[in-house]
Design a protein around this motif. Sequence first.
Motif, short mmCIF file in Angstrom:
data_model
loop_
_atom_site.label_atom_id
_atom_site.label_comp_id
_atom_site.label_asym_id
_atom_site.label_seq_id
_atom_site.Cartn_x
_atom_site.Cartn_y
_atom_site.Cartn_z
N ALA A 1 44.21 25.76 -1.44
CA ALA A 1 45.02 26.62 -2.30
C ALA A 1 44.15 27.70 -2.94
CB ALA A 1 45.69 25.78 -3.39
N ASP A 2 44.73 28.85 -3.20
CA ASP A 2 43.98 29.95 -3.80
C ASP A 2 43.36 29.55 -5.14
OD1 ASP A 2 46.25 32.60 -2.69
OD2 ASP A 2 44.57 31.59 -1.68
N SER A 3 44.05 28.69 -5.86
CA SER A 3 43.58 28.31 -7.20
C SER A 3 42.28 27.50 -7.18
CB SER A 3 44.67 27.51 -7.92
OG SER A 3 45.00 26.35 -7.19
N VAL A 4 41.92 26.94 -6.02
CA VAL A 4 40.72 26.11 -5.97
C VAL A 4 39.69 26.62 -4.97
CG1 VAL A 4 42.08 24.10 -6.64
CG2 VAL A 4 41.60 24.52 -4.21
N LYS A 5 40.00 27.71 -4.27
CA LYS A 5 39.06 28.22 -3.26
C LYS A 5 37.71 28.55 -3.87
CE LYS A 5 42.09 29.96 0.35
NZ LYS A 5 42.73 31.10 1.00
N GLY A 6 36.67 28.12 -3.20
CA GLY A 6 35.31 28.34 -3.69
C GLY A 6 34.85 27.31 -4.70
N ARG A 7 35.77 26.45 -5.16
CA ARG A 7 35.41 25.40 -6.13
C ARG A 7 35.61 24.00 -5.57
NH1 ARG A 7 38.08 24.74 -10.72
NH2 ARG A 7 40.09 25.48 -9.91
N PHE A 8 36.69 23.80 -4.82
CA PHE A 8 37.03 22.48 -4.26
C PHE A 8 36.80 22.50 -2.75
CE2 PHE A 8 40.41 20.99 -7.57
CZ PHE A 8 39.54 21.32 -8.61
N PHE A 9 36.29 21.39 -2.23
CA PHE A 9 36.01 21.31 -0.80
C PHE A 9 36.48 19.96 -0.28
CE2 PHE A 9 33.68 25.20 -0.74
CZ PHE A 9 33.12 25.29 -2.00
N ILE A 10 37.33 20.01 0.75
CA ILE A 10 37.86 18.79 1.36
C ILE A 10 37.02 18.45 2.58
CG2 ILE A 10 39.52 20.06 2.79
CD1 ILE A 10 41.48 17.73 2.37
N SER A 11 36.81 17.16 2.78
CA SER A 11 36.08 16.70 3.96
C SER A 11 36.56 15.31 4.32
CB SER A 11 34.57 16.70 3.70
OG SER A 11 34.23 15.81 2.66
N ALA A 12 36.20 14.88 5.51
CA ALA A 12 36.61 13.55 5.96
C ALA A 12 35.50 12.92 6.77
CB ALA A 12 37.89 13.65 6.80
N ASP A 13 35.32 11.64 6.56
CA ASP A 13 34.39 10.85 7.36
C ASP A 13 35.24 9.96 8.25
OD1 ASP A 13 32.66 8.93 8.41
OD2 ASP A 13 31.34 9.02 6.67
N ASN A 14 35.42 10.38 9.49
CA ASN A 14 36.32 9.64 10.37
C ASN A 14 35.78 8.25 10.69
OD1 ASN A 14 38.16 11.77 10.49
ND2 ASN A 14 37.13 12.71 12.23
N ALA A 15 34.48 8.11 10.74
CA ALA A 15 33.89 6.79 11.02
C ALA A 15 34.17 5.81 9.88
CB ALA A 15 32.40 6.93 11.25
N GLU A 16 34.21 6.34 8.67
CA GLU A 16 34.46 5.49 7.49
C GLU A 16 35.92 5.51 7.07
OE1 GLU A 16 32.33 3.47 6.01
OE2 GLU A 16 30.72 4.03 7.42
N ASN A 17 36.75 6.29 7.78
CA ASN A 17 38.18 6.40 7.43
C ASN A 17 38.35 6.77 5.95
OD1 ASN A 17 39.18 5.68 10.03
ND2 ASN A 17 38.70 3.54 9.55
N THR A 18 37.60 7.77 5.53
CA THR A 18 37.63 8.17 4.13
C THR A 18 37.79 9.68 4.01
OG1 THR A 18 36.19 6.32 3.55
CG2 THR A 18 36.43 8.05 1.91
N LEU A 19 38.65 10.08 3.12
CA LEU A 19 38.88 11.49 2.80
C LEU A 19 38.22 11.77 1.45
CD1 LEU A 19 40.54 14.12 3.54
CD2 LEU A 19 42.33 13.17 2.07
N TYR A 20 37.62 12.95 1.33
CA TYR A 20 36.94 13.32 0.10
C TYR A 20 37.47 14.64 -0.44
CZ TYR A 20 33.50 9.90 1.71
OH TYR A 20 32.88 8.75 2.14
N LEU A 21 37.28 14.80 -1.75
CA LEU A 21 37.52 16.11 -2.38
C LEU A 21 36.40 16.34 -3.38
CD1 LEU A 21 39.47 18.56 -2.55
CD2 LEU A 21 40.47 17.44 -4.56
N ASP A 22 35.52 17.28 -3.05
CA ASP A 22 34.46 17.69 -3.96
C ASP A 22 35.00 18.77 -4.88
OD1 ASP A 22 32.48 16.91 -1.39
OD2 ASP A 22 31.71 16.45 -3.39
#
Length: 124
Positions: free
Chosen positions: A59-80
């Motif tokens: 979303a525009d409101s979080v661009k440059g501040r929030f980063f989504i990632s996923a570890d498929n091996a660990e079946n985990t989603l992250y939000l930095d």
Amino acid sequence: VQLVESGGGSVQAGGSLKLSCAVSGNTYSRYCMAWFRQTAGKEREGVASIREMGITISADSVKGRFFISADNAENTLYLDMNDLIPEDTAMYYCAVGPRPFSTPCTLGTSDYTSWGQGTQVTVS
């Protein structure tokens, strides 16, 4: 599909948090995963999403501040989440939904079929 969020808490403005979402039972071969947030009296808002091959939108409101990632091996989603501001205060939810290969992910709630219970983030 079961999703369990963790990592929420209270932080001062300018601080950082990393949310995690443990995913189990996902049998979709083509899917999107996403983070949403909601405050009392407001609609649930899409924050960021990621495809199974790693393509992300935010979303525009979080661009440059929030980063989504996923570890498929660990079946985990992250939000930095960085440079947090009081307006980021909300309950944060992770979600997953099937998505055809040729169709990009969206930040619309109707595209997601499974949801976690949420984790609270408070920025003061």
